[in-house]
Design an enzyme around this catalytic site. Structure first.
Site, PDB file in Angstrom:
ATOM      1  N   HIS A  57       0.845  -1.194   0.000  1.00 42.79           N
ATOM      2  CA  HIS A  57       0.000   0.000   0.000  1.00 42.79           C
ATOM      3  C   HIS A  57       0.881   1.244   0.000  1.00 42.79           C
ATOM      4  O   HIS A  57       1.811   1.364   0.807  1.00 42.79           O
ATOM      5  CB  HIS A  57      -0.901   0.016   1.236  1.00 42.79           C
ATOM      6  CG  HIS A  57      -1.810   1.203   1.307  1.00 42.79           C
ATOM      7  ND1 HIS A  57      -2.910   1.350   0.501  1.00 42.79           N
ATOM      8  CD2 HIS A  57      -1.783   2.316   2.103  1.00 42.79           C
ATOM      9  CE1 HIS A  57      -3.527   2.485   0.780  1.00 42.79           C
ATOM     10  NE2 HIS A  57      -2.861   3.090   1.746  1.00 42.79           N
ATOM     11  N   ILE A  93      -4.404   4.185   8.806  1.00 42.78           N
ATOM     12  CA  ILE A  93      -3.939   3.256   7.777  1.00 42.78           C
ATOM     13  C   ILE A  93      -2.916   2.273   8.317  1.00 42.78           C
ATOM     14  O   ILE A  93      -2.791   1.151   7.808  1.00 42.78           O
ATOM     15  CB  ILE A  93      -3.351   4.041   6.568  1.00 42.78           C
ATOM     16  CG1 ILE A  93      -3.159   3.110   5.377  1.00 42.78           C
ATOM     17  CG2 ILE A  93      -2.060   4.751   6.942  1.00 42.78           C
ATOM     18  CD1 ILE A  93      -4.418   2.437   4.886  1.00 42.78           C
ATOM     19  N   GLY A 311      -9.823   8.696   4.415  1.00 42.38           N
ATOM     20  CA  GLY A 311      -8.776   8.741   3.404  1.00 42.38           C
ATOM     21  C   GLY A 311      -7.624   7.843   3.781  1.00 42.38           C
ATOM     22  O   GLY A 311      -7.802   6.855   4.506  1.00 42.38           O
ATOM     23  N   GLU A 312      -6.436   8.162   3.288  1.00 42.76           N
ATOM     24  CA  GLU A 312      -5.200   7.409   3.548  1.00 42.76           C
ATOM     25  C   GLU A 312      -5.212   6.034   2.880  1.00 42.76           C
ATOM     26  O   GLU A 312      -4.203   5.339   2.895  1.00 42.76           O
ATOM     27  CB  GLU A 312      -4.952   7.231   5.051  1.00 42.76           C
ATOM     28  CG  GLU A 312      -4.902   8.520   5.832  1.00 42.76           C
ATOM     29  CD  GLU A 312      -4.795   8.309   7.336  1.00 42.76           C
ATOM     30  OE1 GLU A 312      -4.582   7.142   7.767  1.00 42.76           O
ATOM     31  OE2 GLU A 312      -4.936   9.290   8.086  1.00 42.76           O
ATOM     32  N   GLY A 313      -6.354   5.627   2.328  1.00 42.44           N
ATOM     33  CA  GLY A 313      -6.507   4.287   1.776  1.00 42.44           C
ATOM     34  C   GLY A 313      -7.194   3.324   2.723  1.00 42.44           C
ATOM     35  O   GLY A 313      -7.261   2.114   2.468  1.00 42.44           O
TER      36      GLY A 313
END
Length: 350
Positions: A57, A93, A311-313
C-alpha cells in the site's frame, strides 16, 4: 505525457474464469459478487489460482497552494502532522496495513515541510506544495510528468519485490477540492454535485469552498482537456497516484481504490487509458458528497459501505478480506469432479 499500453481484459478470459467458477461444487451464482470479483482477478493474472500476496500500500502525500484560501476545516500543517503519525505507526492506515499484512510505504511528493532523514519515509519531493490554482496553474507540465513518473517508479519497485496486489491512498489538506474540480471537468455533472464537506466543513464553510472553486473555474483559461485540467487543478500526490494506477494496469496488476479522492484519480487515469478501470477494485463508497455520484458515473460497484471518510486508503484496505475471499474461492474450493458432491449446478439455493 507518454502513452500507456494497457490491454483491456478479454471477454474470453472472463468467460473461461466464469466457466470454472460454475464448475465449483456449489449452486450456480451462489457466491454472489465474489464470483465476479474472482473472475476478474483470474483474467488479470491469467490464472485460475490468483494470488494476492505479497501486497503493498502506497500513501502519497503533498500540500496544496489552494489551502491558503481557507477552504478546509483543517489547517495545512495537518498534512505533515499526519505524515509523522503514519511514520510512528499510529495513523488509521497503519493498523489496517498491519492487520491485513500490507507493506506500507509513505511517499513525500510535495509536503510543505522538510522531514530530514526520517526512517520509513520515501523522499520524492517535487516542491513544497503546489501553487494556488485560484491564481495560476497548480503545477507545470514538467512537474506533472515527474509526479506521474514517481507513481510509476513506486509500482515498478513493488513488482520487483514480487507484489501481487497494490493499494493506494493519499494525504494532503484540501485535496478533496482538486478531486472535485477534476470530477467537474471530466464528467457532465454540475460543480455543486462534485463538492463536499471534506474534513468536516459546516454550511458556512461549504459556501466559502464553493465560492472559491467557482472563482477558480471562472479564472481558468486552459483548454479543458484532461492533461490541462490535471496540471492546473491537481496535487502532486494525486498525479503520482494517477501514474501508479496507469502503471499497475499496464503491468497487469490489480489495485484497490479508496474513497472519493482515489476514485477521482481513477477518473483522471481513465481519460488517458480507458482500460485502466478493468484493473481497479473499488473498496467502498464513502460519505464525501461526490463519491457515490462518481462511482455511478464510472459504473463501479464498491465492495463496502461503512460511512468511511478518513482517506489514507483505509477504505481500500478494509475491503481487502472480501477480495481475498474471492481469490481463495478459486484456489481452495473443490469442483464437482474432485469433491464427490453430486452436480447440482442448476440449483440456486441449498
Amino acid at each position: 505525457m507518454r502513452h500507456y499500453d494497457i490491454k483491456p481484459l478479454s471477454d474470453q478470459a472472463l468467460l473461461q474464469a466464469q466457466g470454472y467458477i460454475d464448475r465449483i461444487a456449489k449452486p450456480l451464482g451462489s457466491m454472489g459478487r465474489l464470483e465476479a470479483l474472482a473472475a476478474r482477478l483470474a483474467a488479470i493474472q491469467d490464472t485460475l489460482r490468483p494470488e494476492l500476496s505479497p501486497r503493498e500500500h502506497f500513501v502519497f502525500a503533498a500540500d496544496h497552494g489552494i489551502a491558503e484560501e481557507d477552504i478546509s476545516k483543517s489547517p495545512k500543517e495537518v498534512t505533515r502532522q499526519v505524515v509523522y503519525s503514519m511514520l510512528r505507526g499510529g495513523a488509521g492506515i497503519c493498523f489496517l496495513c498491519r492487520q491485513h499484512d500490507f507493506r506500507l510505504h509513505l511517499v513525500d511528493v510535495g509536503v510543505d515541510h522538510d522531514f530530514g532523514d526520517e526512517p520509513g519515509l520515501v523522499h520524492r519531493k517535487l516542491r513544497h506544495g503546489t501553487r494556488s490554482y485560484l491564481r495560476e496553474a497548480a503545477m507545470t507540465q514538467e512537474e506533472a510528468t515527474k509526479a506521474l513518473e514517481i507513481g510509476e517508479r513506486c509500482v515498478d519497485e513493488a513488482l520487483e519485490r514480487g507484489c501481487r496486489l497494490l493499494s493506494f491512498g493519499e494525504m494532503g489538506i484540501t485535496n478533496t477540492s482538486s478531486s472535485a474540480l477534476w470530477m467537474y471537468y471530466l464528467t457532465d455533472l454540475p460543480l455543486e454535485a462534485c463538492v463536499g464537506r471534506g474534513s468536516g466543513l459546516d454550511d458556512e464553510g461549504m459556501q466559502r469552498k464553493l465560492s472559491v472553486l467557482r472563482t477558480a473555474v471562472e479564472r481558468y483559461s486552459g483548454t479543458g482537456d484532461a492533461w490541462s485540467v490535471l496540471c492546473y487543478f491537481g496535487g502532486y500526490e494525486l498525479v503520482a497516484t494517477v501514474g501508479a494506477m496507469l502503471r499497475a494496469a499496464e503491468r497487469r496488476t490489480p489495485f484497490l481504490v479508496d474513497g472519493f479522492i482515489m476514485t477521482a484519480c481513477v477518473l483522471m487515469a481513465r481519460s488517458f487509458a480507458p482500460a485502466v478501470t478493468d484493473y481497479a477494485f473499488y473498496g467502498h463508497v464513502g460519505d464525501e458528497a461526490g463519491h457515490a455520484r462518481l462511482l455511478r458515473y464510472l459504473d463501479a460497484q464498491p465492495i463496502l459501505n461503512l460511512g468511511l471518510r478518513l482517506g489514507e486508503g483505509t477504505g481500500a484496505i478494509c475491503a481487502f478480506p472480501i477480495l481475498d475471499s474471492a481469490a481463495r474461492m478459486l484456489r481452495e474450493m473443490a469442483s464437482f469432479t474432485t469433491s464427490g458432491v453430486t452436480d447440482y449446478i442448476g440449483v440456486t439455493e441449498g
